[in-house]
Design an enzyme around this catalytic site. Sequence first.
Site, short mmCIF file in Angstrom:
data_model
loop_
_atom_site.label_atom_id
_atom_site.label_comp_id
_atom_site.label_asym_id
_atom_site.label_seq_id
_atom_site.Cartn_x
_atom_site.Cartn_y
_atom_site.Cartn_z
N GLY A 142 0.83 -1.18 0.00
CA GLY A 142 0.00 0.00 0.00
C GLY A 142 0.87 1.24 0.00
CD GLN A 170 3.14 5.78 2.71
OE1 GLN A 170 2.20 5.21 2.19
NE2 GLN A 170 4.13 5.13 3.30
CB CYS A 218 4.90 2.26 7.61
SG CYS A 218 4.45 3.80 6.80
CG LEU A 219 6.40 1.13 1.60
CD1 LEU A 219 5.86 1.34 0.20
CD2 LEU A 219 7.57 0.13 1.58
CG HIS A 262 -0.60 1.09 7.25
ND1 HIS A 262 0.39 0.67 8.12
CD2 HIS A 262 -0.01 1.99 6.43
CE1 HIS A 262 1.51 1.30 7.83
NE2 HIS A 262 1.31 2.10 6.80
CD GLU A 263 -1.27 2.29 2.69
OE1 GLU A 263 -0.93 3.47 2.48
OE2 GLU A 263 -0.45 1.42 3.02
CG HIS A 275 -0.09 6.73 5.40
ND1 HIS A 275 1.05 7.28 5.97
CD2 HIS A 275 0.19 5.43 5.20
CE1 HIS A 275 1.97 6.33 6.10
NE2 HIS A 275 1.47 5.18 5.66
ZN ZN Z 1 2.50 3.41 5.76
#
Ligand code: ZN
Length: 188
Positions: free
Chosen positions: A46, A51, A99-100, A141-142, A145
């Site tokens: 995701g 991000q 998480c990226l 999670h997304e 953000h």
């Molecule tokens: Zn994330």
Amino acid sequence: MAVLPIRITGDPVLHSPAAVVTEFGPELRTLVENMFETMDAAPGVGLAGPQVGEPLRLFVYGWTDDDDVLHRGVAINPVLWISPASVDELDEDEESEGCLSVPGERFPLRRSQRAILEAVDLEGKPFEVRADGWLARIFQHEFDHLDGVLYVDRLTHPFGKQAQKAIRKNSWGAPGLSWLPGEDHLED
Ligand code: ZN
């Protein structure tokens, strides 16, 4: 298409609420294509607008479940409905997420088992996805953000402290940091 740099925790764009998408033109289409490419290159399941430095309410996702079914799409201006979360003890193996924007780290976090995602697609057409398990986790999670919330902000004791320690150790937590999938191998 292009792989975009992914902002690392500490960058203000990750910690502020994103704005509703109002322009459904070619720029949005290019952004979404680039977000898919960036997510796949990372690799991740995701990726949300903030991000990649775009403070817009959208995310892409792509995840294959245990039955080899691919769940992949873009959610623009999403609304998320979630079931009450269990209060059982956390299972560190089964419930750890990453998480990226906090690359290479994973911590356990309780999420709701079920979620209903309502959003529009690139044409502005509404759709709904009923998710459970890991897909429901990805959506939660997304979606966070888009409100400027990272999963590390939600961790309970002692994992919140461990995450803050990891962030300090990596010298993150300051504005302007990013990494480039394919060049910086922080997640693969
Ligand atoms: Zn994330």
